[in-house]
Design an enzyme around this catalytic site. Structure first.
Site, short mmCIF file in Angstrom:
data_model
loop_
_atom_site.label_atom_id
_atom_site.label_comp_id
_atom_site.label_asym_id
_atom_site.label_seq_id
_atom_site.Cartn_x
_atom_site.Cartn_y
_atom_site.Cartn_z
CG ASP A 1 -8.71 -6.82 2.85
OD1 ASP A 1 -8.67 -7.27 4.00
OD2 ASP A 1 -9.69 -7.00 2.09
CE LYS B 1 -10.04 -3.90 4.93
NZ LYS B 1 -9.41 -4.94 5.76
#
Ligand code: NDP
Length: 445
Positions: A164, A124
């Site tokens: 995201d 991430k």
């Protein structure tokens, strides 16, 4: 492994990362029993090697705003685990981003990616930069500045970022352009790309659609149909929009949507035309959800509130982490909600999850129900590798199959003696075992 002790030790080592500790402390107790059936795991301290990321990259991003001021933001990439495939996970641009939040997301991503059945490790990244209120040119300059550092650490067989919160097709496009400029390579190094340059059909829809596919599988275990059900949705971004779209296609009625300022409740339901209005408002005009009530005055806007006290059959949290607390979970149960499927990552606080499970309602953690997004990202990588584009139907059919497989795995590992399906346990154990076996086979690296 003693799960409580591992969590306590991590708390001492990483005291300023509460979301990371929260995520780890929710997973470890559910895999403890399975883990302890394998003494070889303990011998090689597998659990710490799985909880602590392989690598954390942290950098300064310098860019110039429209007024000529020099701005700095933080940039991060957490490469958590690549035992089963290249690092893979989204990039988040939001003012709340910090190391602990990205570490929780990368940890969760590792289990989620394992569940998808595709060969992807977990990662991430992101920045405390907020695209909100920024001009098009500022967003582009920021994305380019971010990529000026990130490009050294990613690659189609190394680490493949995606979108995201705050990173959609526009931002992915700018980052891809800069990667190409810096490396002279046209490669499938990011997913969520535009359809003209290697993106996959159904990628924008995948997380929201997949969440609703998972929801229908859960409902089917109790012989319940989605059609006709009233649905509370939080968020108004990518995941929320396509969760609402799939609900409508399957005959359910979205009642709410929200953003970080508040939520709207439409007593007549959000129909196709109203959802089109929201998509235009959020994606093109980049407006706020409160503008909905100017267009549809029978709806109500609640500033600074979340939608969980409204009455409905189903809740789909699709905004952000920790957006359902214990009181809100109790209100959902009291109001007769039969299922909660998480489109967002870790939207329910631990006390909320306990309330859902104690009430024996259907509850799916994000790592299972929102895995459709990264699954289609995996399919985008496959298409890029074979230099082909699949049809929307092919991708959607694949997505349905994957969501169904994830559901079956959760049932397999999560069904309790009383017949209740503990989706949290099911998802964690299924995701964990594959990564654990791969790590064992690869030695101490
Ligand atoms: P978007 O940026 O498209 O939308 C996010 C939405 O949530 C916006 O409506 C935003 O409101 C709201 N929101 C963001 N932060 C907060 C906050 N702190 N409090 C309340 N509302 C907030 O993001 P996505 O739809 O892509 O992501 C939503 C969630 O889904 C995240 O948890 C993400 O990690 C998860 N997810 C996303 C995937 C994807 O494919 N995109 C895949 C799997 C999970 P505002 O406009 O005011 O910021």
């Amino acid at each position: 492994m003693n799960a409580a002790k591992v969590v306590e030790d991590l708390k001492v080592r990483f005291p300023n990362e509460p979301e990371y500790i929260q995520a780890v402390s929710q997973v470890l107790p559910t895999i403890e029993e399975e883990y302890n059936k394998h003494p070889e795991f303990e011998k090689y301290n597998l659990i710490e090697r799985l909880c602590i990321p392989d690598r954390v990259i942290e950098f300064r991003v310098t860019w110039v705003d429209d007024k000529g001021n020099v701005q700095t933001n933080m940039g991060y990439r957490i490469q958590h685990n690549n035992a089963i495939g290249p690092y893979k996970g989204g990039i988040r641009y939001h003012k709340s981003v910090n190391l602990g939040i990205l570490k929780f997301l990368a940890f969760e991503q590792t289990f989620k990616n394992s569940l998808t059945t595709l060969p992807m490790g977990g990662a991430k990244g992101g920045s405390d930069f907020s695209p909100r209120g920024k001009s098009e040119a500022e967003v582009m300059r920021f994305c380019q500045a971010f990529m000026n550092e990130l490009y050294r650490h990613i690659g189609p067989d190394e680490d493949v970022p995606a979108g995201d919160i705050g990173v959609g097709g526009r931002e992915v496009g700018y980052m891809f352009g800069q990667y190409k400029k810096l490396t002279h390579q046209f490669q499938g190094v990011l997913t969520g790309k535009g359809i003209q340059f290697g993106g996959s059909l159904i990628r924008p829809e995948a997380t929201g659609y997949g969440t609703v596919y998972f929801l229908t599988s859960m409902l089917a275990t109790r012989g319940i149909e989605l059609a006709g059900k009233k649905v509370l949705i939080s968020g108004a971004g990518n995941v929320a929009q396509y969760a609402a779209e799939k609900c409508l296609q399957l005959g359910a009625i979205p009642m709410t949507m929200s953003d970080s300022d508040g939520y709207i409740y439409d007593p007549d339901g959000i129909d196709r035309a109203k959802l089109d209005y929201i998509m235009e408002l959020k994606n093109v005009e980049r407006g706020r959800i409160k503008e909905y009530v100017e267009e549809y005055p029978t709806a109500k806007y609640y500033e600074g509130k979340r939608p969980w006290y409204e009455k409905a059959d189903i809740a789909l949290p699709c905004a952000t982490q920790n957006e359902i607390n214990g009181d809100e979970a109790a209100a959902l149960v009291k109001n007769g909600v039969i299922a909660v499927a998480e489109g967002a990552n870790m939207p329910s606080l631990p006390e909320a999850i306990k309330i859902f499970q104690d009430a024996k309602i259907l509850y799916a953690p994000g790592k299972a129900s929102n895995a459709g997004g990264v699954s289609v990202s995996g399919l985008e990588m496959s298409q890029n590798s074979e230099r082909l584009s699949w049809t929307a139907k092919e991708v959607d059919d694949y997505l349905k199959r994957i969501m169904n497989d994830i559901h079956e795995n959760c049932v397999k590992y999560g069904t309790q003696a009383d017949g209740y399906i503990n989706y949290v346990k099911g998802a964690n154990v299924a995701g964990f075992m594959k990564v654990a076996k791969a790590m064992m086979a690869q030695g101490l690296v």
